[in-house]
Design an enzyme around this catalytic site. Structure first.
Site, PDB file in Angstrom:
ATOM      1  N   ILE A 165      72.046 134.764  19.448  1.00  0.00           N
ATOM      2  CA  ILE A 165      72.054 135.197  20.853  1.00  0.00           C
ATOM      3  C   ILE A 165      72.814 136.513  21.031  1.00  0.00           C
ATOM      4  O   ILE A 165      72.615 137.216  22.024  1.00  0.00           O
ATOM      5  CB  ILE A 165      72.661 134.076  21.736  1.00  0.00           C
ATOM      6  CG1 ILE A 165      72.162 134.159  23.159  1.00  0.00           C
ATOM      7  CG2 ILE A 165      74.169 134.045  21.654  1.00  0.00           C
ATOM      8  CD1 ILE A 165      72.476 132.918  23.986  1.00  0.00           C
TER       9      ILE A 165
ATOM     10  N   HIS B 202      76.192 126.790   9.532  1.00  0.00           N
ATOM     11  CA  HIS B 202      75.088 127.733   9.717  1.00  0.00           C
ATOM     12  C   HIS B 202      75.287 128.933   8.812  1.00  0.00           C
ATOM     13  O   HIS B 202      76.417 129.280   8.452  1.00  0.00           O
ATOM     14  CB  HIS B 202      74.979 128.173  11.174  1.00  0.00           C
ATOM     15  CG  HIS B 202      76.249 128.716  11.747  1.00  0.00           C
ATOM     16  ND1 HIS B 202      77.283 127.890  12.161  1.00  0.00           N
ATOM     17  CD2 HIS B 202      76.683 129.981  11.943  1.00  0.00           C
ATOM     18  CE1 HIS B 202      78.276 128.642  12.613  1.00  0.00           C
ATOM     19  NE2 HIS B 202      77.950 129.922  12.480  1.00  0.00           N
TER      20      HIS B 202
HETATM   21  P1  AMP Z   1      80.185 131.706  13.727  1.00  0.00           P
HETATM   22  O1  AMP Z   1      81.208 132.675  14.254  1.00  0.00           O
HETATM   23  O2  AMP Z   1      79.910 131.887  12.267  1.00  0.00           O
HETATM   24  O3  AMP Z   1      80.511 130.286  14.106  1.00  0.00           O
HETATM   25  O4  AMP Z   1      78.820 132.112  14.412  1.00  0.00           O
HETATM   26  C1  AMP Z   1      78.336 131.537  15.581  1.00  0.00           C
HETATM   27  C2  AMP Z   1      77.152 132.354  16.000  1.00  0.00           C
HETATM   28  O5  AMP Z   1      76.370 131.609  16.911  1.00  0.00           O
HETATM   29  C3  AMP Z   1      77.505 133.678  16.681  1.00  0.00           C
HETATM   30  O6  AMP Z   1      76.909 134.758  15.959  1.00  0.00           O
HETATM   31  C4  AMP Z   1      76.914 133.512  18.084  1.00  0.00           C
HETATM   32  O7  AMP Z   1      76.397 134.728  18.606  1.00  0.00           O
HETATM   33  C5  AMP Z   1      75.826 132.491  17.851  1.00  0.00           C
HETATM   34  N1  AMP Z   1      75.437 131.704  19.009  1.00  0.00           N
HETATM   35  C6  AMP Z   1      76.256 131.082  19.892  1.00  0.00           C
HETATM   36  N2  AMP Z   1      75.555 130.415  20.818  1.00  0.00           N
HETATM   37  C7  AMP Z   1      74.238 130.609  20.518  1.00  0.00           C
HETATM   38  C8  AMP Z   1      73.008 130.186  21.104  1.00  0.00           C
HETATM   39  N3  AMP Z   1      72.972 129.412  22.189  1.00  0.00           N
HETATM   40  N4  AMP Z   1      71.859 130.612  20.527  1.00  0.00           N
HETATM   41  C9  AMP Z   1      71.876 131.399  19.441  1.00  0.00           C
HETATM   42  N5  AMP Z   1      73.001 131.818  18.831  1.00  0.00           N
HETATM   43  C10 AMP Z   1      74.168 131.434  19.369  1.00  0.00           C
END
Ligand code: AMP
Ligand code: ZN
Length: 113
Positions: free
Chosen positions: A30, A99
């Site tokens: 996102i 992820h």
């Molecule tokens: P991390 O910091 O490795 O936990 O990465 C979490 C990632 O999830 C970040 O890059 C966010 O931009 C992404 N993210 C958070 N909420 C969403 C969402 N609803 N849809 C897609 N990506 C998301």
């Protein structure tokens, strides 16, 4: 429970899905940090990389094969891309459902953080 990625998997909140099978889902981040920024997520809820075990070896291998496939499909494989896992707080993890970030489409910095 309140896991945002479980909600994406269950279609309780929307996302732009680029790949899905019975074991993993991949969708657009996102808040993209590169022209291509896709998250590959095992459907099994594992909070962090530290939670993977012997029984997940095939799952994680499968996920990397799909990361390669997505990079090829997007046309960024030859030029190059990066796959990153952030683990726990100092590793920059914000969402506690395992992820893998797939980043590409621009020159990525040499710095590892
Ligand atoms: P991390 O910091 O490795 O936990 O990465 C979490 C990632 O999830 C970040 O890059 C966010 O931009 C992404 N993210 C958070 N909420 C969403 C969402 N609803 N849809 C897609 N990506 C998301
Ligand atoms: Zn989850």
């Amino acid at each position: 429970m309140g896991c945002i990625f479980c909600k994406i998997i269950n279609r309780e909140i929307p996302s732009k899905v680029v790949y899905e099978d019975e074991r993993i889902i991949a969708f657009e981040d996102i808040n993209p940090q590169a022209p291509y920024h896709i998250l590959l997520v095992p459907k099994k809820h594992l909070a962090t990389l530290l939670e993977i075990s012997e029984e997940d070896k095939e799952l994680i291998g499968h996920l990397f094969l799909i990361a390669n496939q997505i990079a090829k499909d997007k046309g960024i494989a030859e030029k190059g891309f990066r796959v990153i896992v952030n683990c726990n707080e100092e590793g920059g993890q914000k969402i506690f459902h395992l992820h893998f970030h797939l980043l590409g489409g621009r020159r990525l910095s040499d710095a590892m953080g």
